[in-house]
Design a protein around this motif. Structure first.
Motif, PDB file in Angstrom:
ATOM      1  N   ALA A   1       0.833  -1.205   0.000  1.00 22.56           N
ATOM      2  CA  ALA A   1       0.000   0.000   0.000  1.00 22.56           C
ATOM      3  C   ALA A   1       0.868   1.257   0.000  1.00 22.56           C
ATOM      4  CB  ALA A   1      -0.927  -0.014   1.208  1.00 22.56           C
ATOM      5  N   ILE A   2       1.939   1.241   0.789  1.00 22.61           N
ATOM      6  CA  ILE A   2       2.834   2.412   0.870  1.00 22.61           C
ATOM      7  C   ILE A   2       3.542   2.643  -0.469  1.00 22.61           C
ATOM      8  CG2 ILE A   2       4.992   3.228   1.926  1.00 22.61           C
ATOM      9  CD1 ILE A   2       3.946   1.878   4.532  1.00 22.61           C
ATOM     10  N   SER A   3       3.996   1.557  -1.078  1.00 19.86           N
ATOM     11  CA  SER A   3       4.705   1.697  -2.363  1.00 19.86           C
ATOM     12  C   SER A   3       3.796   2.243  -3.459  1.00 19.86           C
ATOM     13  CB  SER A   3       5.282   0.350  -2.797  1.00 19.86           C
ATOM     14  OG  SER A   3       4.235  -0.558  -3.071  1.00 19.86           O
ATOM     15  N   GLU A   4       2.503   1.978  -3.349  1.00 19.05           N
ATOM     16  CA  GLU A   4       1.547   2.486  -4.337  1.00 19.05           C
ATOM     17  C   GLU A   4       0.973   3.847  -3.957  1.00 19.05           C
ATOM     18  OE1 GLU A   4      -1.277  -0.647  -4.575  1.00 19.05           O
ATOM     19  OE2 GLU A   4       0.163  -2.067  -5.423  1.00 19.05           O
ATOM     20  N   GLY A   5       1.370   4.381  -2.790  1.00 21.62           N
ATOM     21  CA  GLY A   5       0.874   5.685  -2.350  1.00 21.62           C
ATOM     22  C   GLY A   5      -0.536   5.645  -1.826  1.00 21.62           C
ATOM     23  N   VAL A   6      -0.913   4.503  -1.228  1.00 24.56           N
ATOM     24  CA  VAL A   6      -2.268   4.325  -0.675  1.00 24.56           C
ATOM     25  C   VAL A   6      -2.162   4.215   0.841  1.00 24.56           C
ATOM     26  CG1 VAL A   6      -4.309   2.835  -0.661  1.00 24.56           C
ATOM     27  CG2 VAL A   6      -2.999   3.118  -2.767  1.00 24.56           C
ATOM     28  N   VAL A   7      -3.096   4.850   1.547  1.00 20.12           N
ATOM     29  CA  VAL A   7      -3.113   4.801   3.017  1.00 20.12           C
ATOM     30  C   VAL A   7      -3.817   3.525   3.448  1.00 20.12           C
ATOM     31  CG1 VAL A   7      -3.836   5.965   5.127  1.00 20.12           C
ATOM     32  CG2 VAL A   7      -3.138   7.312   3.146  1.00 20.12           C
ATOM     33  N   HIS A   8      -3.097   2.620   4.094  1.00 22.97           N
ATOM     34  CA  HIS A   8      -3.669   1.370   4.574  1.00 22.97           C
ATOM     35  C   HIS A   8      -4.506   1.642   5.825  1.00 22.97           C
ATOM     36  CE1 HIS A   8      -3.754  -2.835   6.030  1.00 22.97           C
ATOM     37  NE2 HIS A   8      -3.600  -3.134   4.745  1.00 22.97           N
ATOM     38  N   ALA A   9      -5.462   0.747   6.076  1.00 23.44           N
ATOM     39  CA  ALA A   9      -6.352   0.899   7.246  1.00 23.44           C
ATOM     40  C   ALA A   9      -5.558   0.872   8.555  1.00 23.44           C
ATOM     41  CB  ALA A   9      -7.406  -0.203   7.241  1.00 23.44           C
ATOM     42  N   ASP A  10      -4.510   0.036   8.616  1.00 24.25           N
ATOM     43  CA  ASP A  10      -3.674  -0.037   9.830  1.00 24.25           C
ATOM     44  C   ASP A  10      -2.951   1.286  10.086  1.00 24.25           C
ATOM     45  OD1 ASP A  10      -4.470  -2.624  10.055  1.00 24.25           O
ATOM     46  OD2 ASP A  10      -2.622  -3.512   9.272  1.00 24.25           O
ATOM     47  N   LEU A  11      -2.416   1.871   9.015  1.00 22.69           N
ATOM     48  CA  LEU A  11      -1.699   3.147   9.148  1.00 22.69           C
ATOM     49  C   LEU A  11      -2.649   4.262   9.563  1.00 22.69           C
ATOM     50  CD1 LEU A  11       0.829   4.875   8.815  1.00 22.69           C
ATOM     51  CD2 LEU A  11       0.327   5.051   6.375  1.00 22.69           C
TER      52      LEU A  11
ATOM     53  N   GLY B   1       8.900  10.330   4.686  1.00 20.54           N
ATOM     54  CA  GLY B   1      10.008  10.244   3.742  1.00 20.54           C
ATOM     55  C   GLY B   1       9.570  10.306   2.282  1.00 20.54           C
ATOM     56  N   ASP B   2       8.361   9.787   1.987  1.00 29.37           N
ATOM     57  CA  ASP B   2       7.888   9.713   0.607  1.00 29.37           C
ATOM     58  C   ASP B   2       6.800  10.753   0.378  1.00 29.37           C
ATOM     59  OD1 ASP B   2       7.486   8.869  -1.977  1.00 29.37           O
ATOM     60  OD2 ASP B   2       6.206   7.186  -1.431  1.00 29.37           O
ATOM     61  N   ALA B   3       6.995  11.585  -0.640  1.00 34.76           N
ATOM     62  CA  ALA B   3       6.024  12.643  -0.933  1.00 34.76           C
ATOM     63  C   ALA B   3       4.687  12.068  -1.404  1.00 34.76           C
ATOM     64  CB  ALA B   3       6.584  13.590  -1.996  1.00 34.76           C
ATOM     65  N   LYS B   4       4.736  10.904  -2.050  1.00 40.63           N
ATOM     66  CA  LYS B   4       3.512  10.278  -2.571  1.00 40.63           C
ATOM     67  C   LYS B   4       2.578   9.869  -1.433  1.00 40.63           C
ATOM     68  CE  LYS B   4       2.252   6.913  -6.136  1.00 40.63           C
ATOM     69  NZ  LYS B   4       2.742   5.759  -6.928  1.00 40.63           N
TER      70      LYS B   4
ATOM     71  N   GLY C   1      11.620  -8.178   2.505  1.00 35.11           N
ATOM     72  CA  GLY C   1      12.219  -7.873   1.201  1.00 35.11           C
ATOM     73  C   GLY C   1      11.999  -8.989   0.193  1.00 35.11           C
ATOM     74  N   HIS C   2      12.183 -10.238   0.659  1.00 36.31           N
ATOM     75  CA  HIS C   2      11.974 -11.390  -0.225  1.00 36.31           C
ATOM     76  C   HIS C   2      10.518 -11.498  -0.656  1.00 36.31           C
ATOM     77  CE1 HIS C   2      15.812 -13.758   1.107  1.00 36.31           C
ATOM     78  NE2 HIS C   2      16.068 -12.691   0.391  1.00 36.31           N
ATOM     79  N   SER C   3       9.600 -11.376   0.306  1.00 34.98           N
ATOM     80  CA  SER C   3       8.172 -11.519  -0.023  1.00 34.98           C
ATOM     81  C   SER C   3       7.693 -10.365  -0.908  1.00 34.98           C
ATOM     82  CB  SER C   3       7.330 -11.588   1.251  1.00 34.98           C
ATOM     83  OG  SER C   3       7.546 -10.451   2.061  1.00 34.98           O
ATOM     84  N   TYR C   4       8.233  -9.157  -0.659  1.00 32.54           N
ATOM     85  CA  TYR C   4       7.850  -8.006  -1.486  1.00 32.54           C
ATOM     86  C   TYR C   4       8.333  -8.177  -2.925  1.00 32.54           C
ATOM     87  CZ  TYR C   4       7.577  -3.146  -3.088  1.00 32.54           C
ATOM     88  OH  TYR C   4       7.297  -2.010  -3.809  1.00 32.54           O
ATOM     89  N   SER C   5       9.569  -8.677  -3.079  1.00 31.69           N
ATOM     90  CA  SER C   5      10.114  -8.910  -4.429  1.00 31.69           C
ATOM     91  C   SER C   5       9.325  -9.991  -5.153  1.00 31.69           C
ATOM     92  CB  SER C   5      11.582  -9.327  -4.333  1.00 31.69           C
ATOM     93  OG  SER C   5      12.327  -8.336  -3.672  1.00 31.69           O
TER      94      SER C   5
END
Length: 545
Positions: A66-76, A97-100, A150-154
């Motif tokens: 969700a963060i990488s796509e610039g979407v606010v997750h329910a947990d966040l 850190g990320d403007a998106k 990192g492994h699961s994200y890749s």
């Protein structure tokens, strides 16, 4: 006064830090950079306000996606609403850190967001000393969490339908071309090597794989007799050719060959034959893969040419992005640039020249049909790349259109309009896709039912083991009863497997066999049942006597 909070996303969870003395920190950037490396000074600048650990690896993956796509997750969202002071005299400012993701948080929660500058330096320090700032988190645990995520994200980023991967097609067509070259080279070597002993065979048998098989079969030509005519006919598939081989062996001009040399030639020819057999298997594999990945392109232009287009483009998606003019000359780049340099005629076709359509067209119509075929290939590749359920309906319709265009060039018969053909194709494709979806849904249902029954069966086994441990040695009768309870579950699973096999037409014979076996099992039980009262009567008579 502005109260600055910094959000830090870690593999272990979300952390919210409070930054002390914001105005001074903002003014003294070089000092901030120096303090980041020292944990004692950095603790005086930043303190942990809240930490939200992820419950599982899947939750961490969902949040990071969700963060990488610039979407606010329910947990966040819940974490920030709970821990960030929104009301009060002090205005809360959130540093990210990320403007998106900052823009998304501003829209979602209406917060004042700050990125870059001081926030970037503070986040650098937090990243460096994170395991020291969060209690109960060690550096080893933090690195393990980062590695796992990192492994699961890749994996999730490169995850796609395994059956529709075009990388396998690219590798298969490359291997197929390499095998063609190797088989050709090795066959010529066998011809040259065995030609010293039997040179007349080269002119009689022209096919490479057949020549290698004949080399294995004949061996020493002096030992060839009429008894081996049948086996030669099986290989050559021609009785006259087999007879001519036999006659040529009797009057051959070749030199004699030693047994050790003959063994080596036979071994090498055996390798060539096995390579030729593997090439046929690889071609079948390529055919099946093209049917899964690009069925429309394969139906239109053929498996091999379609695979070469995908391989040359790099992927099916890249091929779908190309315009028809690029697809037309794909594979003829050297000729194109040479023509542009010398101001000559540009090439009319590239890889698509190997399709049957261009070969069948007259010389004056080759350029026209290649342009038309490239147009249809582009449509087919786009349908294959972006359709959910792959079908070959559009490919067949596009092939019919090319055939009609060829006949139009030859006879002048007007082809059907593209709009009418595509309307028919859309209707047919919808019907085929619906059938495929229904079949997939049925398979999924059966799989789930089977899994549930197996799970229930396994839990039943666990309960029985626990019961056996509690009861001890007196449960022989109870164990028999429990075994009887197992039967209905196993029988239900068998019945379901039979039902699934019945759709393929295998079931009736199996069912009859099972019924017969059940009847055979029932008969001895029925015979044994009346024997028990007779034995009791005999015992009573003996006691009386």
């Amino acid at each position: 006064m502005v109260l600055l909070h910094v959000l830090f996303e870690h593999a272990a969870g979300y952390a919210l830090f409070v930054v002390k003395e914001v105005e001074e920190i903002g003014m003294l950037l070089p000092q901030v950079e120096d303090c980041v490396l020292n944990i004692g000074k950095f603790n005086g600048m930043v303190s942990l306000a809240a930490f939200f650990p992820f419950k599982s690896a899947q939750a961490a993956l969902d949040n990071i996606n969700a963060i990488s796509e610039g979407v606010v997750h329910a947990d966040l969202k819940l974490f920030l609403e709970t821990n960030l002071p929104i009301g009060g005299k002090k205005k809360a400012m959130l540093g990210v850190g990320d403007a998106k993701i900052g823009g998304a948080l501003q829209e979602e929660l209406g917060l004042a967001i700050q990125t870059g500058g001081v926030v970037a330096e503070i986040l650098r320090g937090v990243r460096l000393h994170f395991h020291s700032l969060v209690k109960g988190l060690t550096a080893q645990a933090a690195s393990k969490a980062q590695l796992g995520l990192g492994h699961s994200y890749s994996r999730a980023k490169v995850k796609f339908n395994v059956n529709r991967s075009d990388n396998m097609i690219i590798q298969s067509i490359a291997l197929l071309d390499q095998l063609d070259k190797d088989i050709n080279t090795f066959s010529m070597r066998v011809r040259e090597w065995y030609g010293y002993h039997f040179p007349e065979l080269i002119k009689i048998v022209t096919d490479n794989s057949t020549y290698c098989k004949m080399t294995q079969l004949i061996g020493n030509r002096k030992e060839l007799s009429e008894e081996s005519l049948e086996s030669m006919e099986e290989v050559v598939m021609d009785s006259a050719k087999a007879q001519s081989i036999l006659e040529a062996s009797r009057s051959s001009m070749g030199m004699d060959i030693s047994p050790i040399d003959l063994i080596n030639i036979e071994r090498f020819s055996n390798r060539v034959v096995s390579l030729a057999a593997y090439r046929l298997e690889l071609q079948e594999y390529l055919h099946s893969k093209m049917g899964q990945v690009a069925p429309n392109l394969a139906a239109l232009i053929g498996d091999v040419v379609g695979a070469r287009l995908i391989s040359h483009a790099g992927s099916l998606t890249n091929l779908a992005k190309y315009p028809a003019s690029t697809v037309q000359i794909l594979g003829a780049e050297k000729a194109l640039f040479r023509a542009l340099k010398t101001r000559g005629n540009t090439p009319k076709y590239g890889l698509i020249f190997h399709s049957t359509f261009i070969g069948r067209a007259a010389a004056k119509n080759k350029g026209r049909i290649s342009r038309y075929l490239a147009n249809k290939c582009t449509i087919a590749s786009r349908i294959d790349a972006f359709s959910d359920v792959p079908t070959c309906v559009f490919g067949d319709k596009l092939r019919d259109q090319v055939e009609e265009r060829l006949s139009f060039y030859e006879t002048g018969e007007a082809p059907r309009k593209n709009l009418d053909v595509m309307k028919e194709a859309v209707i047919q494709a919808g019907e085929v896709a619906a059938e495929i979806k229904i079949k997939l849904a049925k398979k999924e249902k059966k799989r789930r039912k089977r899994e549930k029954k197996l799970a229930a069966f396994s839990t039943g086994d666990g309960d029985e083991e626990a019961g056996d441990g509690e009861a001890g040695a007196t449960e022989n009768g109870e164990a028999k009863k429990k075994k009887k309870k197992k039967k209905p579950v196993a029988e239900a699973i068998q019945m379901e497997e039979e039902a699934s096999a019945a759709e393929n037409g295998d079931a009736p014979a199996k069912k009859k066999k099972k019924r017969k076996s059940e009847a055979m099992e029932v008969e001895p039980v029925a015979e044994e049942a009346p024997e028990t009262p007779q034995t009791e009567k005999k015992k009573k008579r003996k006691k009386k006597d």
